[in-house]
Design an enzyme around this catalytic site. Structure first.
Site, PDB file in Angstrom:
ATOM      1  N   GLU A   1      24.378 -24.268 -17.411  1.00 11.07           N
ATOM      2  CA  GLU A   1      24.194 -23.146 -18.346  1.00 11.07           C
ATOM      3  C   GLU A   1      25.482 -23.020 -19.135  1.00 11.07           C
ATOM      4  OE1 GLU A   1      25.001 -19.435 -19.667  1.00 11.07           O
ATOM      5  OE2 GLU A   1      24.476 -18.827 -17.632  1.00 11.07           O
TER       6      GLU A   1
ATOM      7  N   CYS B   1      28.789 -15.371 -22.357  1.00 11.27           N
ATOM      8  CA  CYS B   1      28.100 -16.473 -23.024  1.00 11.27           C
ATOM      9  C   CYS B   1      26.929 -15.962 -23.853  1.00 11.27           C
ATOM     10  CB  CYS B   1      27.614 -17.492 -21.998  1.00 11.27           C
ATOM     11  SG  CYS B   1      26.674 -16.807 -20.632  1.00 11.27           S
TER      12      CYS B   1
END
Length: 983
Positions: free
Chosen positions: A745, A779
């Protein structure tokens, strides 16, 4: 004087004291029936809000479409977006299905919208609609007609666009004895300029009201309502000190102006988490001796709040202490849906409001009785459109209603006219009209609140005016309230996810709890230093884990899950110590620390549950005479590599996923945050995970490289930069031996699109949170904002103003909004990026590793192609009708993590979300803070491999599947089949 009351007590503990109010005396019931008869028998030619709500209640598509159109249409500046909104909302309803109404307002609205609907076929596209209407009657005709209908609605429900026009319009009713309380429309301030403007608006209104107020004494003089959240852009419990410092002088100034004219100044009610803050502001302001000979100061109290009785007692004591009267407005409450969701999202123990409307009605009566008993210290002002509540209050007040009642009723402008006409004819009790004042732009939020408050078909307003509803159904309380005081379909926040317990949050509005948490964090000892490993130590670490893996894999899944759930409980038991480390090591503010710890807890419990589903062996179907047994089991040794920006939640999420299905784990934290990882691993060991099945491997790049090349490696779960993920992928591909899975990820160039229908206040709230919370070091953070050029200037001005109110500083201070950048190297990269541009706005920052929130506007041909990991928001403008070009530009980056959209047009939402390339798409909200099990998180393309963390497919990448097929006839025959034939 201190205010103390449980924040959210259980409904079951309160209902017994409220049930006596469900018993209605025959004379009281007869009075209520008489008032309902007055409502049903006195319909006006034009009609009012009750008529509108009854015909278009929120349980219908038409009601929802009207609310959405009213909320957005009048603020849209460009014609193309207006047309799209009208087509979208009118096309959603069956306006022809409404029979003509006695009320002219409703009939005209139905006719006009039905006509427009016939012009707009379900299959029409917006361009096709515009072309067709232009040829027939012209698109401008429909546009102007619908806008005029919305404005006419506004005129019915708002007394005036300015205080001068409102005062002029009020004279006719005042001549008949009516009293007024003026509400200057406008939601909470987002910027300091907003707060200054609202304060001036209040001050000017007080002067205008005072000059026209006449000579009657209090309490028979006009009043004004003041919203404290309109006077401070950060009216939040965590910001208490600044609120008291900045807002109290403003409130005192307004109160002194009101006193100079002997007016009633009422402090409006806010959301429940602001209640204690409001009490502190009111008490501090009221302590000024300048108010001692004035009985016009007041406040509003919400009966749906479980602390309402305690607030009334506090207000009575405050008035008694100062030897004067406080004017207290009692309302049911207008933020119920918000309160319920807020408690669920924040993980509170219970709701601060009652979840059954009938219980709120009972509490309203209990509050009314308490207020009547506290006269003359309190002057009760009962704001209600409920005929039964009015009748019961009249009964409670007794004979006093004929000679100096010492209280009044209140109704909303545009509502309750026939009801209160009957009350005034029969009693001497005054009725005050609560009158909104403001432009159509400010009307929208007020109108939506009224629709939500009264627009359901089950509301008293709707039922009382509907002749088809028997009066008994209107007046009867549900018979099951004593046994079922809370709504059976609204689960407690802790039970939101069914069998999986929701993580515990912090009640920010409970000041004692917040103070205790902050104190405990500061007093928590510093976590011990963690010595990094060297690359030469990795072989021993991996070998230990490899030896432990088979035993952990063969441990029953129920035992493994029990250990994870016990670890979740230990995290919550050690909240303050863990949050202290997050603050010291990672710069996490208190609100970010709470959120991260909750996410870690949710991961542990979620994966424990999921593993119990996936790891149970299954017998698969097949031909007779054979048995096919499927099983999922751990692969061996998984290496998890966690980032520094979520050093607890992501670290534990990856680790718990691997452990839950039977893998041994070597967990590598980021070099910047090894201490919080060590604390987490220690708690997992305490919870029952064997020490060799979970080994901490702190260190730098060389440790990571050694882990990736070790022959015992069976899989990698990584969260971090795209560049590092690609390096790991290459290293795994170059290994000899088994092909192992990589679950990665990574980041993203996360975009948000805003069109002209979006509400600026909501956009501002969500952009500031998405771009600047956690110092932009998420993020999921918004990196680039695309704003429709027609509204860009106003949007950007508000966003800049709101960002300017953020506080940068000590992460352990509850008032801090933004903490430091993680280290000097990261700060240097961010400042270098800014140096290559000319920011259109930049905030202030203290010394140290802080970067001020920054906004950079990009030109039409400039593009953002890389992730900028900090509090830097890029902005681009786009032309109406060119949203597909924006989507193409976003897709061309190759990233696909999060994406945000603000629009009120359903067709736009459907089109954009269908084209969005992101893994997580957020509509009309911020784009951070994914909830485990509700919003599984992960991206596509350069943003990750999937599957999504916290989702139903995540664990499948951590297991290997085995099928054992056995021929059960090998011993000489199919006994089972033969036995079936014998029967």
């Amino acid at each position: 004087m201190p205010f103390a009351a449980p924040y959210a007590p259980a409904d079951e503990s309160l209902i017994a004291s409220l049930m006596p109010f469900a018993r209605v005396a025959p004379t009281t019931r007869a009075h209520a029936e008489h008032l309902i008869g007055a409502i049903r028998g006195a319909r006006t030619r034009i009609g009012g809000l009750e008529d509108f709500l009854r015909d278009y209640d929120l349980s219908t598509r038409e009601g929802l479409a009207l609310m959405a159109m009213a909320e957005a249409l009048l603020r849209v500046p460009d014609q193309g977006t207006q047309d799209a909104l009208i087509a979208d909302k009118i096309g959603a309803g069956d306006w022809d299905g409404h029979e003509p109404s006695d009320a002219w307002l409703v009939s005209v609205a139905t006719w006009g919208l039905g006509l427009s609907n016939r012009l707009l076929r379900p299959s029409d596209t917006v361009p096709g609609v515009l072309g067709g209407l232009t040829r027939r009657i012209g698109a401008p005709a429909v546009r102007a007609g619908v806008r005029q209908a919305m404005r006419f609605m506004g005129h019915q429900f708002v007394l005036g666009e300015t205080i001068e026009s409102a005062l002029k319009r009020a004279r006719e009713m005042e001549a008949k004895g009516a009293l007024y309380s003026y509400d200057m429309l406008g939601e909470g301030a987002r910027t300091r300029a907003d707060a200054t403007r609202y304060a001036k608006s209040y001050a000017d209104a007080i002067e205008a009201i005072g000059k026209s107020a006449g000579t009657r004494p209090l309490p028979f003089r006009p009043g004004i309502s003041v919203k404290l959240s309109a006077l401070h852009p950060r009216y939040e419990p965590r910001n208490k000190d600044a609120v008291l410092r900045d807002l109290v002088p403003v409130l005192r100034d307004l109160a002194k102006r009101a006193k100079a004219h002997d007016l009633n100044l009422t402090i409006d009610a806010e959301e429940q988490d602001r209640l204690e803050l409001s009490i502190a502001v009111i008490e501090t302001a009221f302590a000024d001796d300048a108010f001692r000979d004035w009985n016009g100061f007041g406040l509003a109290i919400q009966a749906y709040g479980k602390r309402a009785l305690a607030v009334i007692d506090w207000a009575g004591e405050l008035a008694r202490t100062h030897g004067q009267t406080l004017m207290v407005r009692l309302v049911k409450g207008a933020y119920w849906d918000t309160e319920v969701k807020h408690a669920q999202v924040e993980g509170h123990a219970d709701y601060p409001v009652f979840t059954r409307k009938a219980v709120t009605d009972l509490n309203y009566l209990a509050c009314a009785k308490r207020m009547l008993a506290l006269r003359p210290h309190l002057y009760p002002q009962f704001a209600t459109h409920n005929a039964l509540s009015i009748a019961q209050i009249m009964t409670m007040a007794g004979d006093a209603t004929k000679a100096g009642p010492g209280f009044e009723f209140q109704r909303l402008h545009g509502m309750g006219e026939s009801l209160y006409a009957a009350v005034i004819r029969e009693t001497d009790v005054p009725c005050r009209i609560y009158a909104p004042v403001g432009g159509h732009r400010d009307l929208l939020a007020y109108l939506v609140r009224r629709l939500l408050e009264n627009g359901a078909s089950t509301s008293f307003v709707a039922m009382a005016g509907d002749k088809d509803v028997p009066v008994d159904d209107v007046l009867e309380f549900p018979t099951d309230l004593a046994e079922t005081p809370r709504h059976p379909r609204i689960a407690l926040p802790g039970a939101l996810f069914g069998g999986r317990r929701n993580s515990d949050g912090v009640e920010w509005g409970a000041q004692d709890d917040l103070t205790a948490l902050a104190t405990a964090m500061r007093n928590a000892p510093e976590a011990p230093e963690v010595k990094p490993l060297t690359a030469r130590q990795i072989d021993a670490v991996m070998s230990r884990a490899a030896r432990a893996a088979p035993l952990w894999r063969d441990t029953p899944v129920a035992t493994r899950s029990t250990a994870l759930r016990r670890a979740a409980d230990l995290l919550e038991d050690n909240r303050a110590a863990l949050m202290a480390t997050l603050a010291r090591e990672a710069g996490k503010t208190i609100d970010d620390g709470v959120a991260e710890l909750r996410e870690a807890v949710d991961f542990l419990r979620y994966y424990a549950d999921e593993a119990e589903g996936i790891c149970i062996p299954r017998i698969l179907p097949g031909p007779t005479g054979e048995a096919n047994r499927w099983q999922a089991r751990g692969r061996g040794v998984f290496v998890t590599v966690a980032p520094w920006n979520f050093p607890l939640a992501i670290f534990l999420g990856q680790t718990a996923a691997a452990l839950s299905v039977g893998n041994a784990v070597v967990a590598k934290p980021a070099p910047q945050t090894p201490r919080i990882a060590a604390q987490a691993v220690a708690l997992l060991h305490r919870a029952g995970v064997p020490e060799d099945a979970l080994i901490l491997a702190p260190g730098g790049v060389e440790v990571g490289q050694a882990l990736m090349t070790h022959p015992a490696l069976a899989g990698v779960a990584f969260t971090g930069s795209t560049a590092t993920a690609k390096a790991i992928n290459r290293a795994l591909a170059d290994r000899d031996g088994a092909i192992v899975p990589l679950i990665a990820e990574t980041g993203g160039v996360n975009a948000m699109i805003v069109d002209a229908t979006a509400l600026p206040e909501q956009v501002t709230r969500d952009v500031v949170a998405s771009a600047f919370r956690s110092a932009g070091q998420r993020c999921s953070a918004c990196r680039i904002l695309y704003v429709q050029e027609d509204v860009a200037d106003r949007m950007l001005e508000m966003i800049q103003g709101a960002a300017a109110t953020l506080t940068l500083g000590d992460p352990m201070d509850p008032a801090t909004d933004v903490g430091p950048i993680i280290d000097a190297d990261a700060l240097s990269r961010l400042t270098d990026h800014i140096a290559g541009h000319t920011p259109i706005w930049q905030g202030d920052a203290p010394d140290g590793l802080f970067l001020p929130p920054t906004i950079i506007e990009l030109g039409r041909d400039e593009k953002l192609t890389q992730e900028i990991f900090g509090p830097i928001l890029h902005v681009k403008r786009w032309k109406a009708g060119q949203i597909d070009r924006v989507l193409d530009e976003i897709a061309a980056t190759g990233f696909g993590l999060t994406f945000g959209l603000h629009s009120r047009i359903d067709a736009t939402i459907a089109h954009v979300t269908a084209r969005a390339t992101a893994g997580n798409v957020y509509v009309n909200r911020n784009q951070i803070g994914a909830i485990v099990g509700s919003q599984p998180f992960g991206g596509h393309g350069l943003s990750g491999t999937g599957p999504k963390a916290g989702g139903p497919l995540y664990l499948t990448r951590f297991v290997e599947e085995v099928v054992v097929s056995t021929d059960t006839t090998a011993a000489g025959g199919n006994a089972t089949l033969i036995a079936m034939e014998a029967r």
